[in-house]
Scaffold this motif. Structure first.
Motif, PDB file in Angstrom:
ATOM      1  N   GLU A 204     -12.529   2.866  -1.053  1.00  0.00           N
ATOM      2  CA  GLU A 204     -12.937   1.491  -0.781  1.00  0.00           C
ATOM      3  C   GLU A 204     -11.847   0.776   0.009  1.00  0.00           C
ATOM      4  OE1 GLU A 204     -14.276  -0.365  -4.299  1.00  0.00           O
ATOM      5  OE2 GLU A 204     -14.036  -2.377  -3.501  1.00  0.00           O
ATOM      6  N   ALA A 205     -12.245  -0.091   0.926  1.00  0.00           N
ATOM      7  CA  ALA A 205     -11.245  -0.827   1.698  1.00  0.00           C
ATOM      8  C   ALA A 205     -10.308  -1.567   0.747  1.00  0.00           C
ATOM      9  CB  ALA A 205     -11.935  -1.832   2.616  1.00  0.00           C
ATOM     10  N   CYS A 206      -8.985  -1.404   0.939  1.00  0.00           N
ATOM     11  CA  CYS A 206      -8.017  -2.062   0.054  1.00  0.00           C
ATOM     12  C   CYS A 206      -7.886  -3.535   0.447  1.00  0.00           C
ATOM     13  CB  CYS A 206      -6.670  -1.354   0.128  1.00  0.00           C
ATOM     14  SG  CYS A 206      -5.881  -1.443   1.756  1.00  0.00           S
TER      15      CYS A 206
ATOM     16  N   THR B 208       0.357   4.381   0.040  1.00  0.00           N
ATOM     17  CA  THR B 208       0.053   5.562   0.850  1.00  0.00           C
ATOM     18  C   THR B 208       0.254   5.314   2.346  1.00  0.00           C
ATOM     19  OG1 THR B 208      -2.267   4.929   0.551  1.00  0.00           O
ATOM     20  CG2 THR B 208      -1.481   6.828  -0.714  1.00  0.00           C
ATOM     21  N   LEU B 209       0.719   4.126   2.730  1.00  0.00           N
ATOM     22  CA  LEU B 209       1.128   3.972   4.125  1.00  0.00           C
ATOM     23  C   LEU B 209       2.330   4.898   4.332  1.00  0.00           C
ATOM     24  CD1 LEU B 209       0.782   0.120   4.789  1.00  0.00           C
ATOM     25  CD2 LEU B 209      -0.699   1.953   5.592  1.00  0.00           C
TER      26      LEU B 209
ATOM     27  N   CYS C   8      -1.924   5.237   7.325  1.00  0.00           N
ATOM     28  CA  CYS C   8      -2.075   5.522   5.887  1.00  0.00           C
ATOM     29  C   CYS C   8      -2.438   6.994   5.695  1.00  0.00           C
ATOM     30  CB  CYS C   8      -3.182   4.626   5.325  1.00  0.00           C
ATOM     31  SG  CYS C   8      -3.408   4.757   3.545  1.00  0.00           S
TER      32      CYS C   8
ATOM     33  N   VAL D  98      -4.790  -0.230  10.947  1.00  0.00           N
ATOM     34  CA  VAL D  98      -4.120  -0.261   9.636  1.00  0.00           C
ATOM     35  C   VAL D  98      -4.165   1.113   8.969  1.00  0.00           C
ATOM     36  CG1 VAL D  98      -4.207  -1.255   7.315  1.00  0.00           C
ATOM     37  CG2 VAL D  98      -4.596  -2.724   9.314  1.00  0.00           C
ATOM     38  N   CYS D  99      -5.350   1.689   8.884  1.00  0.00           N
ATOM     39  CA  CYS D  99      -5.522   2.945   8.158  1.00  0.00           C
ATOM     40  C   CYS D  99      -4.928   4.125   8.929  1.00  0.00           C
ATOM     41  CB  CYS D  99      -6.999   3.189   7.850  1.00  0.00           C
ATOM     42  SG  CYS D  99      -7.784   1.802   7.007  1.00  0.00           S
TER      43      CYS D  99
ATOM     44  N   LYS E  87      -4.359   8.137   3.469  1.00  0.00           N
ATOM     45  CA  LYS E  87      -5.699   8.326   2.911  1.00  0.00           C
ATOM     46  C   LYS E  87      -6.770   8.512   3.976  1.00  0.00           C
ATOM     47  CE  LYS E  87      -5.171   5.963  -1.528  1.00  0.00           C
ATOM     48  NZ  LYS E  87      -5.595   4.816  -2.348  1.00  0.00           N
TER      49      LYS E  87
ATOM     50  N   TRP F 285     -14.974   5.727   2.417  1.00  0.00           N
ATOM     51  CA  TRP F 285     -15.862   4.556   2.409  1.00  0.00           C
ATOM     52  C   TRP F 285     -16.466   4.311   3.791  1.00  0.00           C
ATOM     53  CZ3 TRP F 285     -14.385   0.708   5.769  1.00  0.00           C
ATOM     54  CH2 TRP F 285     -13.040   0.587   6.094  1.00  0.00           C
TER      55      TRP F 285
ATOM     56  N   VAL G 195       0.883  -1.182   0.000  1.00  0.00           N
ATOM     57  CA  VAL G 195       0.000   0.000   0.000  1.00  0.00           C
ATOM     58  C   VAL G 195       0.921   1.233   0.000  1.00  0.00           C
ATOM     59  CG1 VAL G 195      -1.841   1.230   1.199  1.00  0.00           C
ATOM     60  CG2 VAL G 195      -1.746  -1.272   1.308  1.00  0.00           C
TER      61      VAL G 195
ATOM     62  N   CYS H 277      -9.829   7.692   0.146  1.00  0.00           N
ATOM     63  CA  CYS H 277      -9.835   6.245  -0.025  1.00  0.00           C
ATOM     64  C   CYS H 277     -11.292   5.834  -0.267  1.00  0.00           C
ATOM     65  CB  CYS H 277      -9.291   5.550   1.212  1.00  0.00           C
ATOM     66  SG  CYS H 277      -9.379   3.760   1.101  1.00  0.00           S
TER      67      CYS H 277
ATOM     68  N   LEU I  23      -6.293  -4.245   3.851  1.00  0.00           N
ATOM     69  CA  LEU I  23      -7.192  -4.143   5.011  1.00  0.00           C
ATOM     70  C   LEU I  23      -8.141  -5.342   5.062  1.00  0.00           C
ATOM     71  CD1 LEU I  23      -8.251  -2.527   7.441  1.00  0.00           C
ATOM     72  CD2 LEU I  23      -9.832  -1.385   5.875  1.00  0.00           C
TER      73      LEU I  23
ATOM     74  N   ARG J 260     -10.664   7.678   4.889  1.00  0.00           N
ATOM     75  CA  ARG J 260     -11.621   6.624   4.533  1.00  0.00           C
ATOM     76  C   ARG J 260     -13.002   7.206   4.225  1.00  0.00           C
ATOM     77  NH1 ARG J 260     -12.447   3.132   9.153  1.00  0.00           N
ATOM     78  NH2 ARG J 260     -11.394   4.646  10.460  1.00  0.00           N
TER      79      ARG J 260
HETATM   80 FE1  SF4 Z   1      -5.206   3.152   3.326  1.00  0.00          FE
HETATM   81 FE2  SF4 Z   1      -7.676   2.844   2.423  1.00  0.00          FE
HETATM   82 FE3  SF4 Z   1      -6.124   0.688   2.711  1.00  0.00          FE
HETATM   83 FE4  SF4 Z   1      -7.033   1.977   4.842  1.00  0.00          FE
HETATM   84  S1  SF4 Z   1      -8.271   0.905   3.350  1.00  0.00           S
HETATM   85  S2  SF4 Z   1      -4.912   1.273   4.501  1.00  0.00           S
HETATM   86  S3  SF4 Z   1      -7.058   4.102   4.152  1.00  0.00           S
HETATM   87  S4  SF4 Z   1      -5.773   2.410   1.302  1.00  0.00           S
END
Ligand code: SF4
Length: 472
Positions: free
Chosen positions: A449-451, A344-345, A422, A418-419, A424, A428, A342, A447, A454, A426
């Protein structure tokens, strides 16, 4: 104008998983058969959900970079791309109009008829004088009881090569199903035996499990004509490299893509939203900007990218990169040497600067932050539709169907963990952004949608294995 998309599996853990797709994408870019070659992944970025938005053209051909048909090519990829198709893909592929683009989805490259020659090439590399009198060919497939289609191609190629009479015997044997490769001695009577793994890449199976199952002793690396001969009593085994890494596969991909294009020789237009997104980015970049963890400076007609924390450091103390591929390879791992599925972490490594012309800047930014420009622009123009967690969960199949059992509290607990690391936001999950990095707020990245990273973590949580090193 035409876009070619190569779809790979990718991995949350192994940085080398995507290497074959990277290499083929580069080869195909050099050949300039398509105006652009884009990559998309199941477990890396851009994801299958994002990749169409990253295509510059309204004419898109998508090739699954898989060696055989099966669960991914028939279920996961069409579902995640939103093709409205499930099950075996017909020989002519599947064509749809999605989001203003004409999209053609093909069979995986491994089932293309030209792969028979690639198998022969691999066999000839280790035994150039196969003459049909006393030489057996064994094509080794993975095998799975989940989808009989996945082995069809191995049996099919064995039948074709049997007919050609180049070998005295041709067998299709498998790692995980009957007839198993472990029983090869009972089946093969020829004195010389060429074994060709019908695998997409060099890895655990081709380097370890197959040689172990065959009791091939000695150094297990790459067996070639010079060093790959292992005595087996009266028989000599010549173990070839996997078909999927042969350079001729690039020709197979081009052929497959051209066939998929069919009568459509005129191509498409530049996708309007894609063009607008990158125009907005370039306009910002010319003034100098920050985006996520990087800064972009424009000077003397060139753009310089570097980690924002390296701003002000003398260029001589930084590693200079000048190609998007070099930038990708340099930033693929974090400072501890860990894979970054990921992007954007907040773990972009420091210590580099990358210099590009305007022509290369979009590709360079895309390697650092795949799909972020397209999605950021779509959000700022109210065109990024969030997918709430229940919809994402409901779509999951196979081992990930388990996430449907996650409670909202479990989802939020894992997402915060997790996020939280990151960049981003959310959307979503109902979070909002009033501006984006295109308005000058570097960390404001939506973001939608959940990647899959996640999703995999939520699956571990539901299984009670989170934090125990469960692999995904
Ligand atoms: Fe980043 Fe979105 Fe994945 Fe969460 S779900 S880690 S915000 S990319």
């Amino acid at each position: 104008m035409r876009s070619l998309v190569l779809i790979g599996h990718g991995s949350h853990l192994n940085p080398e998983s995507a290497a074959a797709v990277y290499r083929y994408a580069e080869l195909l870019r050099q050949r300039q058969v398509f105006d652009e070659v884009v990559e998309g992944y199941w477990k890396e970025e851009p994801s299958l959900r994002q990749v169409l938005r990253t295509c510059a053209s309204t004419d898109v051909t998508i090739i699954p970079m898989f060696i055989s048909e099966g669960y991914f090519t028939e279920t996961v990829i069409p579902r995640e791309l939103g093709l409205g198709h499930q099950g075996p893909v017909p020989p002519e592929g599947v064509a749809r109009t999605l989001g203003g683009r004409t999209v053609r989805y093909t069979l995986p490259y491994g089932v293309h008829p030209a792969m028979t020659e690639v198998i022969l090439e691999r066999a000839r590399e280790v035994l150039p004088d196969a003459d049909g009198s006393d030489t057996a060919l064994i094509i080794i497939g993975h095998g799975t009881t989940r989808n009989e289609n996945s082995n069809k191609v191995v049996h099919h190629n064995a039948a074709l090569l049997r007919e050609r009479g180049i070998f005295s015997e041709v067998h299709a044997l498998f790692l995980d199903e009957e007839p198993k490769v472990t029983g090869w001695r009972e089946r093969v009577s020829a004195r010389r035996v060429v074994m060709v793994p019908f695998f997409a890449s060099e890895g655990w199976h081709t380097l370890e499990t197959i040689p172990e199952d065959l009791s091939l002793e000695g150094t297990v690396t790459t067996f070639t004509a010079e060093d790959g001969q292992e005595g087996q009593g009266e028989q000599t085994v010549y173990y070839a490299r996997p078909v999927g890494t042969h350079p001729a596969v690039a020709d197979v991909i081009v052929q497959l893509a051209l066939e998929a294009r069919g009568a459509s020789v005129s191509g498409g237009d530049h996708a309007t939203e894609h063009r607008a997104a990158w125009s907005a980015l370039l306009e910002r970049a010319r003034q100098g900007m920050r985006m996520g963890e990087i800064t972009v400076q424009f000077e003397n007609g060139l753009y310089e990218l570097r980690h924002a924390l390296d701003e002000g450091r003398s260029s001589e103390t930084l590693t200079t990169l000048v190609t998007p591929e070099g930038l990708r390879d340099h930033t693929r791992l974090d400072e501890r040497g860990e894979h970054r599925p990921v992007h954007t972490l907040r773990n972009l490594r420091r210590g580099w600067r990358a210099v590009f012309t305007e022509a290369d800047l979009p590709h360079a930014i895309h390697t650092l932050y795949p799909a972020v420009v397209e999605e950021g622009y779509a959000y700022s123009t109210h065109n990024l539709r969030p997918t709430p967690w229940p919809t994402t969960a409901k779509r999951q199949t196979g081992i990930y169907a388990r996430v449907q059992k996650a409670t909202p509290e479990q989802v939020e607990h894992v997402a915060q963990d997790v996020c939280g690391g990151c960049l981003k936001t959310r959307i979503w999950a109902g979070q909002r952004l009033s501006q984006t990095f295109l308005d000058g707020v570097p960390g404001a990245i939506p973001c939608a949608e959940a990647c899959t990273f996640l999703v995999a973590e939520i699956r571990e949580e539901v299984a009670g294995k989170r934090g125990q090193g469960g692999g995904h």
